[in-house]
Design a protein around this motif. Structure first.
Motif, short mmCIF file in Angstrom:
data_model
loop_
_atom_site.label_atom_id
_atom_site.label_comp_id
_atom_site.label_asym_id
_atom_site.label_seq_id
_atom_site.Cartn_x
_atom_site.Cartn_y
_atom_site.Cartn_z
N ASP A 107 2.22 68.96 35.46
CA ASP A 107 3.46 68.23 35.22
C ASP A 107 4.63 68.90 35.95
N THR A 108 5.16 68.25 36.97
CA THR A 108 6.22 68.83 37.81
C THR A 108 7.60 68.76 37.16
N ARG A 109 7.70 68.08 36.03
CA ARG A 109 9.01 67.99 35.38
C ARG A 109 9.38 69.26 34.64
N LEU A 110 8.41 70.15 34.43
CA LEU A 110 8.67 71.35 33.64
C LEU A 110 9.50 72.36 34.44
N PRO A 111 10.52 72.98 33.80
CA PRO A 111 11.32 73.99 34.50
C PRO A 111 10.50 75.24 34.85
N GLN A 112 9.50 75.55 34.03
CA GLN A 112 8.62 76.69 34.28
C GLN A 112 7.19 76.16 34.42
N PRO A 113 6.67 76.15 35.63
CA PRO A 113 5.36 75.55 35.84
C PRO A 113 4.25 76.38 35.21
N LEU A 114 3.14 75.72 34.94
CA LEU A 114 1.93 76.40 34.50
C LEU A 114 1.02 76.61 35.71
N TYR A 115 0.12 77.55 35.60
CA TYR A 115 -0.78 77.88 36.69
C TYR A 115 -2.22 77.61 36.27
N THR A 116 -2.92 76.85 37.09
CA THR A 116 -4.31 76.53 36.83
C THR A 116 -5.20 77.62 37.43
N LEU A 117 -6.06 78.20 36.62
CA LEU A 117 -6.94 79.26 37.09
C LEU A 117 -8.08 78.66 37.91
N PRO A 118 -8.50 79.35 38.97
CA PRO A 118 -9.54 78.81 39.87
C PRO A 118 -10.96 79.01 39.32
N LEU A 119 -11.18 78.46 38.12
CA LEU A 119 -12.50 78.47 37.49
C LEU A 119 -12.77 77.06 36.98
N SER A 120 -13.94 76.54 37.28
CA SER A 120 -14.24 75.14 36.93
C SER A 120 -15.05 75.07 35.65
N LEU A 121 -14.52 74.29 34.71
CA LEU A 121 -15.26 74.00 33.49
C LEU A 121 -16.11 72.74 33.70
N PRO A 122 -17.22 72.63 33.00
CA PRO A 122 -17.98 71.38 33.08
C PRO A 122 -17.21 70.26 32.38
N ARG A 123 -17.72 69.05 32.48
CA ARG A 123 -17.08 67.91 31.81
C ARG A 123 -17.25 68.09 30.30
N LEU A 124 -16.17 68.44 29.62
CA LEU A 124 -16.24 68.78 28.21
C LEU A 124 -16.04 67.58 27.29
N LEU A 125 -15.29 66.60 27.76
CA LEU A 125 -14.89 65.49 26.89
C LEU A 125 -15.07 64.16 27.60
N ARG A 126 -15.05 63.12 26.81
CA ARG A 126 -15.01 61.77 27.36
C ARG A 126 -13.63 61.52 27.97
N PRO A 127 -13.45 60.44 28.71
CA PRO A 127 -12.14 60.16 29.31
C PRO A 127 -11.06 59.94 28.25
N ALA A 128 -9.80 60.06 28.68
CA ALA A 128 -8.69 59.64 27.83
C ALA A 128 -8.72 58.12 27.75
N GLY A 129 -8.36 57.59 26.60
CA GLY A 129 -8.42 56.14 26.43
C GLY A 129 -7.62 55.69 25.23
N VAL A 130 -7.80 54.45 24.86
CA VAL A 130 -7.09 53.88 23.71
C VAL A 130 -8.10 53.20 22.80
N LEU A 131 -7.89 53.36 21.51
CA LEU A 131 -8.76 52.79 20.48
C LEU A 131 -7.96 51.84 19.60
N TRP A 132 -8.62 50.80 19.11
CA TRP A 132 -8.00 49.95 18.09
C TRP A 132 -9.10 49.41 17.18
N ASN A 133 -8.70 48.92 16.03
CA ASN A 133 -9.63 48.42 15.02
C ASN A 133 -10.12 47.04 15.42
N ARG A 134 -11.43 46.88 15.56
CA ARG A 134 -11.98 45.63 16.06
C ARG A 134 -11.84 44.47 15.06
#
Length: 316
Positions: free
Chosen positions: A262-289
Motif C-alpha cells: 500500500d503506497t498510501r502509507l507514510p512509512q512503507p512496509l518491507y516484504t521479505l524475499p521468502l515465498s510462502l506456499p498458497r495458504l488461503l483461498r482467494p479474497a471474496g465476498v459471501l452472502w446468505n443464499r
C-alpha cells in the motif's frame, strides 16, 4: 397439528409475539419482562399462555431460577430474533427512502485479508451512490459467519473460508493474492536481497489469533522450514495495530500482498524475499443464499468485483 400450527404461524403470529419471546428469553423472568415492556405482570403471563396455546407447545419451563426455554422455545426464539432483525432492516430502508437516501448495507470484514479491496470498493460505492450508507463490522470468520446466517450482516468480505458443507452461503471469488512476510523499515532484515528461513529465528512475530483461518496453515508452512513459532509474539487481526507495531519493533508479520504494498502509507512496509506456499483461498465476498440481497448489497458486490479487477491488473 401440522395444519393448525401452520395456520397460527401464517395468520395469528404477530410482531408483538416475537418481541415478547425475545424479551422473555433475554430476562428469563416475567416480572422483569413486565417492567421493561411497561406492561402488567398478568398481561405478560396471559400473552405467553395465549401464544403457547395457539402453537400447541410449551415454550418455557418455570423453574426456581426463572424461565428456561424448551426446545420449541429455543427454536421459535431464534427465528423471532431473525424476523425482528429483518423487520428492522425494512424500517431502516423505508426511512432511508423517505429521507432521500438510497439504502444501507452492513458488511462484516476479515480485516487483515481484505482491507485494501474493501477500502477501494467503498470509495467506488460512494462515487456511484452517495446516499448508500455502510456499516462495517470487523471480526473473525467464527464471529461473522453466524451473524451473516442470522441476517445481522448483508455481506462478509475477506479470505474465503473452507467451502461451506451445508450450502448456507453463496460466495464469489474476487482477488487471489499471495500472503507475504513483512517488517518495518528499521528491521535488520528489511533491506536484505536474499534470506534463508533460519534468518527469521531470532525475531518475534505478530500472528493471527488461534482459530483464525490463517493461523494453522501459517504454522505448518513455517514448521516445514524449521521455523517454529516461539512464545515471543503478539496476536491480533487489526491491520492498524500490525502496521504501527512493525514500525517500532523487530517483529515479523504476515499480510496480503496488496496491503503490504500500500503506497498510501507514510512509512512503507518491507516484504521479505521468502515465498510462502498458497495458504488461503482467494479474497471474496459471501452472502446468505436464503436471503434476498438488497439493491445496496448488490451494488456493493458490483463495486467489489470492479475493484478486484483493477487491483489484479496493477499486479500484472
Amino acid at each position: 397439528m401440522s395444519t393448525e400450527l401452520d395456520w397460527y404461524l401464517q395468520v395469528n403470529l404477530k410482531a408483538r409475539h416475537l418481541r415478547l419471546l425475545v424479551t422473555i428469553d433475554t430476562y428469563r423472568n416475567l416480572s422483569q419482562v413486565a417492567e421493561v415492556t411497561h406492561v402488567t405482570l398478568p398481561a405478560v403471563s396471559k400473552s405467553l399462555a395465549e401464544l403457547e396455546h395457539g402453537l400447541g407447545v410449551a415454550l418455557f419451563t418455570r423453574t426456581g431460577k426463572g424461565l428456561v426455554p424448551t426446545p420449541h422455545g429455543e427454536c421459535l426464539t431464534r427465528h423471532a430474533r431473525s424476523m425482528l432483525h429483518v423487520l428492522h432492516q425494512a424500517r431502516d430502508e423505508l426511512q432511508a427512502l423517505s429521507a432521500g437516501t438510497e439504502g444501507k448495507v452492513e458488511i462484516g470484514v476479515l480485516p487483515v485479508s481484505a482491507s485494501i479491496l474493501l477500502t477501494h470498493a467503498l470509495n467506488l460505492l460512494k462515487q456511484r451512490s452517495p446516499g448508500t450508507n455502510v456499516k462495517i463490522v470487523e471480526g473473525s470468520a467464527a464471529s461473522l459467519l453466524p451473524d451473516l446466517w442470522q441476517g445481522h450482516l448483508d455481506l462478509v468480505v475477506g479470505r474465503l473460508p473452507p467451502p461451506d458443507a451445508l450450502g448456507s452461503f453463496e460466495e464469489k471469488e474476487l482477488l487471489d493474492e499471495p500472503i507475504v512476510l513483512v517488517t518495518g523499515g528499521q528491521h535488520p532484515l528489511a533491506l536484505r536481497k536474499t534470506l534463508q528461513w533460519a534468518d527469521l529465528l531470532p525475531y518475534p512475530w505478530i500472528l493471527p489469533p488461534i482459530g483464525s483461518i490463517l493461523r494453522e496453515p501459517l504454522e505448518r508452512a513455517l514448521e516445514s522450514h524449521d521455523v517454529p513459532l516461539t512464545n515471543n509474539y503478539i496476536e491480533t487481526v487489526s491491520l492498524h495495530v500490525i502496521r504501527a507495531h512493525l514500525q517500532v519493533s523487530d517483529c515479523i508479520a504476515v499480510m496480503a500482498d496488496t496491503s503490504a504494498r500500500d503506497t498510501r502509507l507514510p512509512q512503507p512496509l518491507y516484504t521479505l524475499p521468502l515465498s510462502l506456499p498458497r495458504l488461503l483461498r482467494p479474497a471474496g465476498v459471501l452472502w446468505n443464499r436464503v436471503r434476498t440481497l438488497t439493491p445496496s448489497a448488490q451494488l456493493m458486490i458490483s463495486c467489489l468485483e470492479e475493484t478486484a479487477r483493477c487491483l489484479a491488473e496493477e499486479v500484472q
